[in-house]
Design a protein around this motif. Sequence first.
Motif: not given
Length: 231
Positions: A159-174
């Motif tokens: 998901a991080s790769e496809r949206i072009g945002v590094r994982p550490e800059s992503c907020l995940l809701i789980e």
Amino acid sequence: MTRQGISVDRVKAVVFDCDGVLVDSETINNEVIAQLATLAGLETSFEDSVRLYMGRATDECAAEIEQQVGGPLAFDFAGLYEERVLARQKDLEPIEGVKDLLEWLTGRGLPVCVASSGTPAEIRHRLTTTGLHAFFGEHLYSASMVSRGKPAPDLFMLASERIGVRPESCLLIEDSPFGVQGGKAAGMQVVGFASLAAPSSLVEAGADLIVRTMEDLYDHVAHVPRMDLEG
């Protein structure tokens, strides 16, 4: 709402699980899994299903049940699961408050996507039924697209790769411990949405923030001057 270690100013994209986070389908899913596991010879309650299987790909649940009963199942677990779930999901609703959150995020230019253990068809059906599909477009990522599902980080890395945002800059809701573990393993900040799973189980899995409602999460992310969208 329990505030822990979320750094909102680092967030450049938001990744959502589907069942139980975007769509009120998690109760149905776990009722069906409990029924099918019991049918397979492994007595399983709804609470057992939430604890053992919530957030995992159906094929992985079936494989674990086969291991527990000591042999192949006498029926197509994944096929029957999808049939029973779809029959009960004709009147799905979005999780209360999630549309407001999505409108706020997308209105500020934050990319959003879905990373779910459901199949692509299941994800698309649930989002279309609840009127949420337009927020995500084609950014729907399924565990069937990677070699390892939750709690491995593979789905979230995709998901991080496809949206072009590094994982550490992503907020995940789980909403499941397995999903929380996968997100943390990928390097994301993770919000544990405590709708069915016990808050303590999400904390133990590594969640940085625990909320019980989308309104809680909206209050947390919206009551800041702005999110840094550069970089």
